[in-house]
Design a protein around this motif. Structure first.
Motif, short mmCIF file in Angstrom:
data_model
loop_
_atom_site.label_atom_id
_atom_site.label_comp_id
_atom_site.label_asym_id
_atom_site.label_seq_id
_atom_site.Cartn_x
_atom_site.Cartn_y
_atom_site.Cartn_z
N THR A 15 92.64 81.52 28.00
CA THR A 15 93.99 81.40 28.56
C THR A 15 93.96 80.57 29.83
OG1 THR A 15 94.46 83.62 27.72
CG2 THR A 15 95.99 82.75 29.38
N THR A 16 94.81 79.54 29.88
CA THR A 16 94.95 78.75 31.10
C THR A 16 96.24 79.15 31.78
OG1 THR A 16 93.81 76.89 30.07
CG2 THR A 16 95.14 76.40 32.01
N GLN B 196 101.18 84.54 22.29
CA GLN B 196 100.53 83.47 23.05
C GLN B 196 100.42 82.25 22.16
OE1 GLN B 196 97.45 84.43 25.73
NE2 GLN B 196 96.49 82.41 25.68
N LEU B 197 100.98 81.15 22.62
CA LEU B 197 101.00 79.92 21.82
C LEU B 197 99.85 78.99 22.16
CD1 LEU B 197 104.83 79.12 22.14
CD2 LEU B 197 103.68 80.36 20.29
N ASP B 198 99.31 79.12 23.38
CA ASP B 198 98.36 78.11 23.87
C ASP B 198 96.96 78.66 24.09
OD1 ASP B 198 99.49 79.69 25.86
OD2 ASP B 198 99.32 78.15 27.41
N GLY B 203 97.77 83.01 19.18
CA GLY B 203 97.92 83.94 18.07
C GLY B 203 97.76 85.39 18.48
N PHE B 204 97.42 85.60 19.74
CA PHE B 204 97.26 86.96 20.25
C PHE B 204 98.59 87.73 20.21
CE2 PHE B 204 97.69 89.74 24.01
CZ PHE B 204 96.63 90.63 23.80
N ILE B 205 98.56 88.92 19.62
CA ILE B 205 99.70 89.84 19.60
C ILE B 205 99.15 91.21 19.97
CG2 ILE B 205 101.48 90.93 18.14
CD1 ILE B 205 101.49 88.43 16.38
N ALA B 238 100.26 84.84 27.03
CA ALA B 238 100.77 83.90 28.04
C ALA B 238 102.28 83.75 27.98
CB ALA B 238 100.09 82.55 27.89
N GLN B 239 102.86 83.79 26.77
CA GLN B 239 104.32 83.65 26.66
C GLN B 239 105.02 85.01 26.55
OE1 GLN B 239 102.22 81.32 24.96
NE2 GLN B 239 102.64 80.07 26.75
N GLY B 240 104.22 86.07 26.46
CA GLY B 240 104.80 87.43 26.46
C GLY B 240 105.40 87.78 27.82
#
Lengths: 118, 281
Positions: A15-16, B196-198, B203-205, B238-240
């Motif tokens: 993760t960045t 998480q998209l990046d 793909g993390f959920i 990251a997007q959560g």
């Protein structure tokens, strides 16, 4: 631009954290991707990607990442996924395609991985 | 004075907009997701809010990194859904409520929240998809309320803390309840849950964490303010971090709410998708 004491610098594997340092590093790259909100700019990129990247003064490392569709390298060079998603759209890549490219899985395998977390 | 009827949360994944356009409501992949909405439709039909405050996060349409407001409030007569880069068909404009927008801005700045006011604000899937989910055919739905968009920054760190998000909602509640019109208001919190998209962790959920958030946000949102921003990135992806919008909505509902509807489904696109309908006492 290390800022000890701020939790913005916690290490999370794979993760960045897109913080000020990354935002500065990737500014031109993200600005180019932001321009892809307009169809005529997407067309200009499709017509001559090199000239378009030059216009936004991308670094050689950023150009190289785009030429080789290396999304992890784009992120390392300051790309933000929300803007990069607009570049991915030009290549008709879904978010599962983008996920597969970053994790070394086929899109099908990546979709199975997503479903496995239910 | 205006009354807050309740709050509704939902994920706002772009793929949902696509599924709505193709009417995939009974498709085996989509059905468990769309099953979360009929109860919301019933509640909205019974209550008919006059205004909707739509708390979402812009994803690089309304704002670029040149000027990135932490909290932005739309103050326009209408909001246009513009091309986000994928060339999808855009919708007719959503009617705004600038008199309510400026009331919110006046009230919240007086309450010491520093707001960026926006007289023009193109709105992306974060705003539009929830409207389409809650008011089918939106904005061409006879019950479509006039709207005030509020966008919080989750594009670039530092993002607001969970405590700040909840406090924002508390201040928003004061603003809405002091609006001098006999009007009914619903508040939306859109985005999330875990995804998480990046990066290599794409793909993390995190089902367990999503359930924890769903459980606590109803009656114990203060507990969630103990989560640090980095812990949120770690546990929600990251997007959560879009869960901040849910916290902002929750703050606006006051202490006493009852849960009318809940749905949770994995995966929708890359996301743990959650829907919650809370009614104010």
């Amino acid at each position: 631009m290390d800022q000890p004491g701020f939790d913005a610098h916690t290490h999370i594997p794979g993760t960045t954290i897109f913080d000020g340092a990354q935002a500065m590093k990737g500014y031109n790259l993200n600005k180019m991707c932001f321009s892809f909100n307009r169809a005529e700019n997407r067309d200009a990129f499709k017509e001559d990607a090199e000239a378009y990247m030059e216009k936004f003064e991308l670094t050689e490392a950023q150009k190289k990442a785009i030429r080789s569709s290396n999304i992890l390298a784009m992120i390392a060079e300051g790309g933000n996924i929300y803007y990069l998603a607009k570049l991915a759209g030009i290549f008709k890549l879904s978010v599962q395609d983008v996920g597969g490219l970053q994790t070394g899985m086929t899109t099908e395998k990546f979709k199975e991985f997503l479903a496995s977390q239910a | 004075m205006a009354k807050i009827l309740g709050g509704i949360t939902t994920s706002h994944i772009p793929a949902v907009g696509n599924a709505i356009q193709k009417e995939l409501f009974d498709d085996p992949y989509w059905k468990p997701f769309f099953d979360g909405y009929p109860k919301v439709h019933e509640w909205l039909a019974a209550n008919k809010p006059d205004y909707v405050v739509n708390i979402y996060n812009d994803h690089g349409l309304g704002f670029f990194l040149d000027r990135m407001p932490t909290f932005a409030v739309g103050a326009a007569h209408e909001y246009r859904n513009e091309d986000e880069g994928w060339g999808l068909p855009s919708l007719p404009p959503f009617p705004g409520a600038p008199e309510l927008s400026w009331h919110i801005i006046e009230s919240m700045v007086a309450d010491e929240f520093d707001i960026t006011s926006c007289q023009e604000l193109p709105v992306d899937h974060g705003f539009v998809v929830p409207m389409q989910l809650f008011w089918p055919g939106a904005p061409n739905n006879a019950d479509m309320p006039r709207s005030v968009p509020i966008s919080a920054n989750t594009v670039q760190h530092p993002i607001p803390t969970l405590k700040r998000a909840l406090d924002f909602g508390v201040s928003l509640r004061k603003a809405l309840e002091s609006f001098p019109e006999d009007a009914k208001i619903v508040v939306l919190g859109t985005g999330g849950l875990s995804h998480q998209l990046d990066g290599e962790r794409a793909g993390f959920i995190n089902k367990e964490f999503d359930q924890y958030c769903l459980e606590n946000i109803v009656h114990n949102p203060t507990e969630l303010t103990k989560i640090s921003r980095m812990e949120l990135v770690e546990k929600a992806g990251a997007q959560g971090t879009e869960f901040l919008m849910w916290m902002m909505m929750r703050g606006a509902l006051g202490d006493n709410v009852s849960e009318i509807n809940r749905n949770y489904h994995i995966p929708v696109s890359n996301t743990g998708a959650g829907t919650l309908l809370l009614e104010c006492a």
